[in-house]
Design a protein around this motif. Sequence first.
Motif, short mmCIF file in Angstrom:
data_model
loop_
_atom_site.label_atom_id
_atom_site.label_comp_id
_atom_site.label_asym_id
_atom_site.label_seq_id
_atom_site.Cartn_x
_atom_site.Cartn_y
_atom_site.Cartn_z
N ILE A 178 0.84 -1.20 0.00
CA ILE A 178 0.00 0.00 0.00
C ILE A 178 0.87 1.26 0.00
O ILE A 178 1.85 1.36 0.75
N LEU A 179 0.51 2.22 -0.86
CA LEU A 179 1.10 3.55 -0.86
C LEU A 179 0.00 4.57 -0.60
O LEU A 179 -1.06 4.51 -1.21
N VAL A 180 0.27 5.51 0.30
CA VAL A 180 -0.66 6.59 0.59
C VAL A 180 0.07 7.91 0.35
O VAL A 180 1.21 8.09 0.78
N HIS A 181 -0.59 8.86 -0.34
CA HIS A 181 0.05 10.12 -0.73
C HIS A 181 -0.53 11.29 0.06
O HIS A 181 -1.75 11.40 0.22
N GLU A 185 4.11 16.86 5.45
CA GLU A 185 4.67 15.87 6.38
C GLU A 185 3.75 15.69 7.58
O GLU A 185 3.56 14.57 8.07
N LYS A 186 3.16 16.77 8.06
CA LYS A 186 2.26 16.70 9.20
C LYS A 186 1.06 15.81 8.89
O LYS A 186 0.66 14.96 9.70
N ALA A 187 0.49 15.99 7.69
CA ALA A 187 -0.66 15.18 7.29
C ALA A 187 -0.27 13.71 7.17
O ALA A 187 -1.03 12.82 7.56
N ALA A 188 0.93 13.44 6.64
CA ALA A 188 1.38 12.06 6.47
C ALA A 188 1.54 11.38 7.83
O ALA A 188 1.14 10.21 8.00
N LYS A 189 2.12 12.07 8.79
CA LYS A 189 2.29 11.49 10.12
C LYS A 189 0.94 11.26 10.80
O LYS A 189 0.74 10.25 11.49
N PHE A 190 0.00 12.17 10.59
CA PHE A 190 -1.33 12.01 11.17
C PHE A 190 -2.04 10.80 10.56
O PHE A 190 -2.61 9.97 11.29
N ILE A 191 -1.99 10.68 9.22
CA ILE A 191 -2.65 9.56 8.55
C ILE A 191 -2.02 8.24 8.97
O ILE A 191 -2.73 7.23 9.15
N LYS A 192 -0.71 8.23 9.14
CA LYS A 192 -0.04 7.00 9.57
C LYS A 192 -0.58 6.54 10.92
O LYS A 192 -0.86 5.34 11.12
N ARG A 212 7.56 3.32 6.08
CA ARG A 212 8.41 4.51 6.02
C ARG A 212 7.65 5.71 5.45
O ARG A 212 6.71 5.56 4.69
N LEU A 213 8.14 6.88 5.83
CA LEU A 213 7.63 8.14 5.31
C LEU A 213 8.64 8.68 4.31
O LEU A 213 9.81 8.89 4.65
N ILE A 214 8.21 8.87 3.05
CA ILE A 214 9.13 9.21 1.96
C ILE A 214 8.85 10.62 1.45
O ILE A 214 7.69 11.00 1.23
N TYR A 215 9.93 11.38 1.25
CA TYR A 215 9.83 12.71 0.61
C TYR A 215 10.00 12.53 -0.89
O TYR A 215 11.03 12.05 -1.36
#
Length: 365
Positions: A178-181, A185-192, A212-215
């Motif tokens: 699964i990939l989530v876009h 960065e704040k939104a990605a950490k919250f969704i995780k 992992r969180l990818i830039y």
Amino acid sequence: MSSGSYFPPPVRTVLIPKKEVGQQRQLGVPTVSDRIAQMVVKLYLEPEIEPHFHSDSYGYRPGKSALEAVGAARDRCWQHKWALDLDIKGFFDNLDHALVLRAVRKHTASRWILLYIERWLKAPVQQQDGTLVYRKKGTPQGSVISPLLANLFLHYGFDEWMTRNYPQVPFERYADDILVHCRTEKAAKFIKGRIENRLGQCRLELHPGKTRLIYCKTNRRKRDYPDVKFDFLGFSFQPRILKNRKGDLFVGYAPGTSNKAAKKMRDVIRSWRIHLRSDKSLEKIAQMVNPILRGWVNYYGSYGGYVFLRAINSLDVILIKWAMRKYKRFRGHRCRANKWIAKIRKRDKQLFAHWQLLQRPAAGR
């Protein structure tokens, strides 16, 4: 089967190596009769379930492919700065039987289908030493019905939940990859964090070392964003030098053949031992290897073709060794053999499947 008198035999376990060095994955191998029985249920159940699946679920579905998932991921990496690369820990081994059956009941009331799915889920596993292990959770990888059940489980456990709670957040799912876009960065950490909670409700968990969180941009400072690369379905997504439609070079975030996939291809090429087949003509060698080469070209050549050609370059190197061994005039003359192979490649571009890729125009953004 309609009478309920069929009882599935134990599923034989075969250990296959995982991507991680030294680790193994348990593959369940059902009997031929069990495969037929599972296919009966699959053919009956799949048309009922398929229309309900999410459009960004690509794994093991008719009319969907891994390349579509890779293409969607590429486009969304251009549009979003951040990607969550999710890895569910032991997904197939930890599926909750009660939740699987609950999901199936949403789509069928046929007692015989529910009966057999429950029996397949609970069927014992036969280890390599012959001992039987009875399962309280999980579904064996390798069975006909498992991909459909896994997709159905994650449809309710992830796809529909994301659509209902975060419709603005795009994702791609291929089975349990699964990939989530996300845009920040704040939104990605919250969704995780929210996804972790949701999977916990489904009695699953994210792998702490592999999630992992990818830039996903090229204008980054390495000390701020160390993770700028991830692998998805055999492709590595990372900043690359690309060419646009006008022929100008630019740095973009794009997929290309992953190092693991390239190593696997090189291992297969070496296993052919072409340099020792001096009894064969070049045409016979091409006929022998082209079925596999075409599969690689059609898949890995679709994105970042130059990366794929660099990975498969070992085949041309081996062909040079073959020519040096077969023809006396090339023995000890590697440069001559190289020029001879290059001349054939230019004259007969269709001989080897990967030579055709050299003639394709470079794909731009």
